[in-house]
Design a protein around this motif. Structure first.
Motif, short mmCIF file in Angstrom:
data_model
loop_
_atom_site.label_atom_id
_atom_site.label_comp_id
_atom_site.label_asym_id
_atom_site.label_seq_id
_atom_site.Cartn_x
_atom_site.Cartn_y
_atom_site.Cartn_z
N ILE A 1 0.88 -1.16 0.00
CA ILE A 1 0.00 0.00 0.00
C ILE A 1 0.92 1.22 0.00
O ILE A 1 1.82 1.33 0.84
N ILE A 2 0.73 2.12 -0.96
CA ILE A 2 1.54 3.34 -1.05
C ILE A 2 0.72 4.50 -0.50
O ILE A 2 -0.32 4.86 -1.07
N ILE A 3 1.19 5.05 0.59
CA ILE A 3 0.50 6.16 1.26
C ILE A 3 1.37 7.40 1.10
O ILE A 3 2.52 7.44 1.57
N THR A 4 0.86 8.40 0.41
CA THR A 4 1.57 9.67 0.28
C THR A 4 1.14 10.58 1.42
O THR A 4 -0.06 10.77 1.66
N ILE B 1 4.88 6.40 2.54
CA ILE B 1 4.83 5.26 3.45
C ILE B 1 4.55 4.02 2.62
O ILE B 1 3.55 3.96 1.90
N LYS B 2 5.44 3.03 2.71
CA LYS B 2 5.25 1.75 2.04
C LYS B 2 4.78 0.75 3.08
O LYS B 2 5.56 0.34 3.95
N LEU B 3 3.52 0.37 2.99
CA LEU B 3 2.93 -0.58 3.93
C LEU B 3 2.87 -1.95 3.28
O LEU B 3 2.19 -2.13 2.26
N TYR C 1 5.74 -1.19 7.99
CA TYR C 1 5.75 -0.07 7.04
C TYR C 1 7.03 0.73 7.20
O TYR C 1 7.64 0.79 8.26
N LEU C 2 7.43 1.33 6.07
CA LEU C 2 8.65 2.13 5.99
C LEU C 2 8.30 3.51 5.45
O LEU C 2 7.57 3.62 4.47
#
Length: 308
Positions: free
Chosen positions: A46-49, A59-61, A106-107
């Motif tokens: 999941i890519i969270i901007t 955020i890379k979940l 997540y990172l």
């Protein structure tokens, strides 16, 4: 499939398998802590901007525990690269933090602005213009003294033997009738014969145009170091790039240009051909995993490599 398994704390995990998560819930939950700009699931993450102080971050979940283990490798890669390289021409994202959400890793990383090189397809020759710089980037990576562990399921510590065993794991995943029809064992024999001559080198492991970003200063940003480790073999990243450009982006001309540039640099082409043959076997494995396999496409690359 053993080719896509890793080990974490004694547990065998599959890093190809992903899950579809509830994006609305993730947006709500992360909005409690961050200024969420966008949430999407383009693949296994999941890519969270998020926004902060007028800038955007990513955020890379991970969607599974196995993918999370790979993301932890990316964190190490980012830290190690930025510890040893201060180049403005060759960039890797800085880490801003990490954590767990519902048991998933997540990172948080720096976001690079600019187009991915994979979007520069068709008649666009931007990738061709950057070939020398891309080659320089691959050479910088393999000569940095990075310390990145390899948590692959294959336990072999010798990098040359590991390279052969990893190639064999791709070969074993391919149906027997395909192995026989396309003489894949001949390719594998060449890999086994040539591997002992390869030096141990650091690798990014997923050195592709869709992980490269054209930066505003003329440099290149490289993301997604999930497959990085310190115990690869020389030439792996650039060989991986050649195969991906040829077979995935469908730009044989650019793959040939990269090879010609390497040849003109007086590099050891026989060693490179060994790694390219390994990647040819990887290409057949990729087709086996595709919804509609196109083994003739993999054969086209394998034939090209054999004739180099």
């Amino acid at each position: 499939m053993g080719a896509f398994k890793i080990v974490k704390n004694g547990k065998i995990l599959d890093y190809r398998r992903s899950e579809v998560l509830d994006l609305d819930k993730i947006r709500r939950d992360f909005s409690k802590k961050f200024e969420v700009v966008d949430v999407r699931q383009p693949g296994r993450h999941i890519i969270i901007t998020i926004g902060k102080n007028g800038r955007e971050y990513i955020i890379k979940l991970a969607t599974t525990e196995g993918i999370g283990a790979r993301s932890e490798t990316e964190k190490i890669w980012n830290d190690e690269f930025n510890k040893y390289s201060k180049s403005l021409d060759f960039r890797v994202p800085n880490n801003l933090g990490d954590g767990n959400y519902c048991g998933l890793y997540y990172l948080i990383i720096e976001k690079f602005d600019g187009p991915h090189l994979s979007t520069l397809r068709g008649g666009n020759n931007t990738v061709s213009k950057l070939i020398d710089k891309i080659i320089d980037f691959s050479e910088l990576i393999q000569n940095l003294p990075l310390n990145i562990p390899n948590n692959d399921l294959i336990e072999e510590k010798n990098p040359q033997k590991w390279f052969v065993e990893k190639t064999n794991s791709w070969r074993e995943a391919i149906p027997n009738n395909v192995v026989e029809k396309y003489n894949i064992d001949t390719l594998f024999g060449s890999v086994k014969n040539g591997a002992a001559k390869l030096s141990e080198k650091v690798r990014h492991g997923d050195f592709t145009p869709w992980h490269m970003i054209a930066l505003s200063n003329g440099g290149i940003g490289l993301i997604d170091g999930e497959h990085a480790h310190s115990h690869g073999v020389e030439g792996y990243d650039i060989a991986y790039l050649i195969q991906r450009v040829f077979a995935v982006i469908d730009r044989r001309d650019q793959a040939e240009d990269i090879f010609k540039k390497l040849k003109n640099r007086k590099g050891d082409i026989e060693k490179l051909k060994t790694v390219l043959k390994s990647r040819a076997i990887g290409g057949f494995c990729d087709e086996y995993l595709a919804p509609v396999p196109n083994y003739e496409k993999a054969k086209e690359f394998a034939d090209w490599v054999q004739k180099l």
